[in-house]
Design a protein around this motif. Structure first.
Motif, mmCIF file in Angstrom:
data_model
loop_
_atom_site.group_PDB
_atom_site.id
_atom_site.type_symbol
_atom_site.label_atom_id
_atom_site.label_comp_id
_atom_site.label_asym_id
_atom_site.label_seq_id
_atom_site.Cartn_x
_atom_site.Cartn_y
_atom_site.Cartn_z
ATOM 1 N N MET A 198 -7.238 -0.350 -6.307
ATOM 2 C CA MET A 198 -8.145 0.466 -5.504
ATOM 3 C C MET A 198 -7.675 1.913 -5.432
ATOM 4 O O MET A 198 -8.491 2.838 -5.456
ATOM 5 C CB MET A 198 -8.280 -0.125 -4.101
ATOM 6 N N LEU A 199 -6.359 2.136 -5.359
ATOM 7 C CA LEU A 199 -5.843 3.507 -5.348
ATOM 8 C C LEU A 199 -6.225 4.222 -6.639
ATOM 9 O O LEU A 199 -6.732 5.356 -6.616
ATOM 10 C CB LEU A 199 -4.328 3.488 -5.186
ATOM 11 N N LYS A 208 0.831 -1.206 0.000
ATOM 12 C CA LYS A 208 0.000 0.000 0.000
ATOM 13 C C LYS A 208 0.866 1.257 0.000
ATOM 14 O O LYS A 208 0.569 2.242 -0.692
ATOM 15 C CB LYS A 208 -0.932 -0.022 1.218
ATOM 16 N N ARG A 209 1.949 1.216 0.766
ATOM 17 C CA ARG A 209 2.831 2.381 0.846
ATOM 18 C C ARG A 209 3.551 2.623 -0.475
ATOM 19 O O ARG A 209 3.705 3.771 -0.928
ATOM 20 C CB ARG A 209 3.843 2.168 1.965
ATOM 21 N N LYS A 210 3.993 1.549 -1.139
ATOM 22 C CA LYS A 210 4.750 1.703 -2.375
ATOM 23 C C LYS A 210 3.872 2.219 -3.502
ATOM 24 O O LYS A 210 4.273 3.129 -4.249
ATOM 25 C CB LYS A 210 5.380 0.363 -2.767
ATOM 26 N N VAL A 211 2.665 1.668 -3.653
ATOM 27 C CA VAL A 211 1.829 2.092 -4.787
ATOM 28 C C VAL A 211 1.341 3.527 -4.613
ATOM 29 O O VAL A 211 0.968 4.180 -5.597
ATOM 30 C CB VAL A 211 0.646 1.134 -5.015
ATOM 31 N N ALA A 212 1.357 4.039 -3.373
ATOM 32 C CA ALA A 212 0.964 5.435 -3.166
ATOM 33 C C ALA A 212 1.861 6.397 -3.942
ATOM 34 O O ALA A 212 1.451 7.526 -4.255
ATOM 35 C CB ALA A 212 0.995 5.767 -1.676
ATOM 36 N N GLU A 213 3.072 5.947 -4.280
ATOM 37 C CA GLU A 213 3.987 6.804 -5.023
ATOM 38 C C GLU A 213 3.504 7.075 -6.450
ATOM 39 O O GLU A 213 4.008 7.991 -7.109
ATOM 40 C CB GLU A 213 5.377 6.158 -5.065
ATOM 41 N N LEU A 220 -16.079 6.254 -1.044
ATOM 42 C CA LEU A 220 -15.470 5.831 -2.304
ATOM 43 C C LEU A 220 -15.260 4.323 -2.327
ATOM 44 O O LEU A 220 -15.552 3.653 -3.316
ATOM 45 C CB LEU A 220 -14.125 6.534 -2.505
ATOM 46 N N GLU A 221 -14.730 3.789 -1.248
ATOM 47 C CA GLU A 221 -14.483 2.347 -1.201
ATOM 48 C C GLU A 221 -15.785 1.575 -1.241
ATOM 49 O O GLU A 221 -15.889 0.541 -1.917
ATOM 50 C CB GLU A 221 -13.675 1.983 0.043
ATOM 51 N N ARG A 222 -16.822 2.053 -0.562
ATOM 52 C CA ARG A 222 -18.100 1.339 -0.577
ATOM 53 C C ARG A 222 -18.695 1.322 -1.982
ATOM 54 O O ARG A 222 -19.216 0.292 -2.430
ATOM 55 C CB ARG A 222 -19.078 1.980 0.410
ATOM 56 N N VAL A 223 -18.631 2.454 -2.680
ATOM 57 C CA VAL A 223 -19.159 2.513 -4.046
ATOM 58 C C VAL A 223 -18.412 1.542 -4.948
ATOM 59 O O VAL A 223 -19.008 0.789 -5.730
ATOM 60 C CB VAL A 223 -19.074 3.951 -4.594
#
Length: 465
Positions: free
Chosen positions: A410-411, A112-117, A317-320
């Motif tokens: 998801m991001l 999760k931390r890496k893809v945030a980049e 957003l996640e629920r949708v």
């Protein structure tokens, strides 16, 4: 308790369910569950060329196949072998030690931390898409076409960096040809060799050669530059793959790099495009959900561009997205082969059988989802989800072969939906969207909607980083 014999779905005397599967595979799966229960045998094809498939529709059965008995349910079925022939031996289709080694090498690149980049690159591409809508008058969009273009641009930019524009054109041209070709071969009981000069073989061979050449050239360029060592700060995903290391594994070879790149191009474009298309379509058809989600987005962002840290403050957003992926899971079935005889959800599965777990049907199972056809993101509120079976919802697979890119997908989608809703009000023009079932599902035609600017935040404020 002795295992139960699996019931067989009704079909024609000579062809079984072959015609039904060809005309309406998703409807055939749903009818099989309604008429026969949670584990059903479906027979397709004439005698001598007949295929028998054991469908598993319950959440409990899916968990057993994908997780608790995963070692017995292998991806060495005919379709997976065709995928391997077309797209290489990457994470999607590799087996045993190959798969474990690849997973160990690649998992650190998809935390999760890496893809945030990659958030800035994603937001840049969403901005570019909105700019195209505005250049066309800003009054309408075809979600099916536009989300496909958007996700291809996202994944090619993240994978190839500055080479993205050239790569996106090749991917858009070649991937549909290869996806259709591979699916047809995977479902046919008998195939001509790929070397036989049929029109389909020639088209697929040309598309495959073009994609392979593209990836190989980019790999050679990075191998021959200081970027591949990280000295120049290159951070596209291909460079990170070249540099991937673990204490117990050798680095990826050039061929393995190409195979992984092809997997990411396939999974990172088609599946995300399907999920985004239907998320926006459902919001456009349900103005109350759209308005409440937009209000939450604006309260958290105030019109500025979102960052990964903002997303925890926008749970709507996640629920949708989860509800859209429940109703329209990009992969409607996940295919395995039983290496040995097994018992799944109380039913006897013979050794060597093809076993299909079916998100499309499980996600509509009334035992887990009251009024299952209704779009209701509140199903994913913590209070409603706490008692639900883990595998009542599994659009990204599960167990040791769950999607390695789930955080990344998801991001991408959360950032895109947040930006779209701040800029536009979407009004759906399509009541029903016919589906095309291939390697993934997608809309079979345009999914049109009207666009209207939300207000003064829709232009100047959203352009600021």
């Amino acid at each position: 308790m002795n295992p139960i014999e699996v019931p067989t779905a009704s079909g024609l005397p000579l062809l079984g369910s072959m015609l039904d599967l060809g005309r309406d595979p998703l409807g055939t799966y749903e009818r099989a569950r309604k008429e026969h229960g949670d584990v059903v045998r479906i027979v397709s094809g004439p005698p001598g060329l007949r295929t028998e498939i054991y469908f598993v529709f319950s959440a409990e059965g899916a968990q057993q196949v994908l997780a608790s008995q995963a070692a017995n349910f292998r991806k060495d079925d005919a379709f997976s072998m065709e995928m391997r022939e077309t797209f290489g031996n990457g994470l999607l289709s590799s087996l045993d030690e190959d798969h474990l080694r690849q997973r160990r090498l690649l998992s650190p690149l998809f935390t999760k931390r890496k893809v945030a980049e990659y958030a800035r690159a994603v937001c840049d591409e969403v901005d570019a898409m909105c700019g195209e809508w505005e250049a066309d008058g800003g009054t309408g969009a075809d979600l099916n076409e536009d989300m496909s273009r958007l996700t291809v641009r996202m994944i090619t930019r993240i994978l190839f960096g500055s080479d993205a524009e050239e790569a996106a054109a090749v991917v858009r041209r070649c991937m549909p040809v290869l996806g259709t070709y591979t699916l047809k071969r995977g479902l046919m009981p008998v195939n001509l060799p790929r070397s036989f000069p049929t029109a389909a073989n020639r088209r697929a061979s040309a598309a495959q050669a073009e994609l392979y050449a593209l990836c190989d050239r980019f790999i050679d360029q990075r191998r021959g530059s200081s970027d591949a060592t990280g000295k120049d700060g290159a951070d596209d995903l291909l460079t990170l793959l070249i540099n991937a290391r673990s204490d117990e594994d050798t680095p990826l070879t050039d061929r393995e790099l190409r195979d992984q790149a092809l997997v990411f191009l396939l999974a990172g474009s088609d599946t995300t495009a399907t999920s985004l298309t239907f998320a926006m379509h459902l919001l456009a058809r349900h103005q109350d959900v759209q308005d409440s989600t937009r209000a939450e987005v604006l309260a958290a962002l105030g019109g500025r561009r979102p960052t990964p840290k903002d997303l925890d403050a926008i749970p709507a957003l996640e629920r949708v997205l989860k509800e859209a992926m429940r109703l329209y899971p990009a992969a409607p079935v996940l295919i395995r082969r039983a290496a040995q005889a097994a018992v799944i959800d109380g039913y006897a599965i013979p050794a060597g059988s093809y076993v299909y777990v079916c998100p499309w049907v499980t996600h509509r199972h009334p035992s887990y989802w009251p009024d299952p056809e209704r779009f209701d993101p509140d199903r994913f509120l913590p209070a409603q989800a706490s008692d639900r079976s883990r595998y009542a919802w599994f659009p990204l697979g599960g167990g040791p072969r769950s999607c390695i890119g789930n955080h990344f997908a998801m991001l991408q989608m959360k950032l895109a939906v947040a930006m779209f809703l701040q800029r536009y009000r979407f009004t759906g023009l399509e009541e029903e969207v016919p589906l095309e079932v291939g390697v993934t599902i997608r809309a079979a035609r345009s999914v049109t909607c009207r666009l209207a600017p939300v207000g003064p935040l829709s232009a100047d404020a959203l352009s600021s980083a």
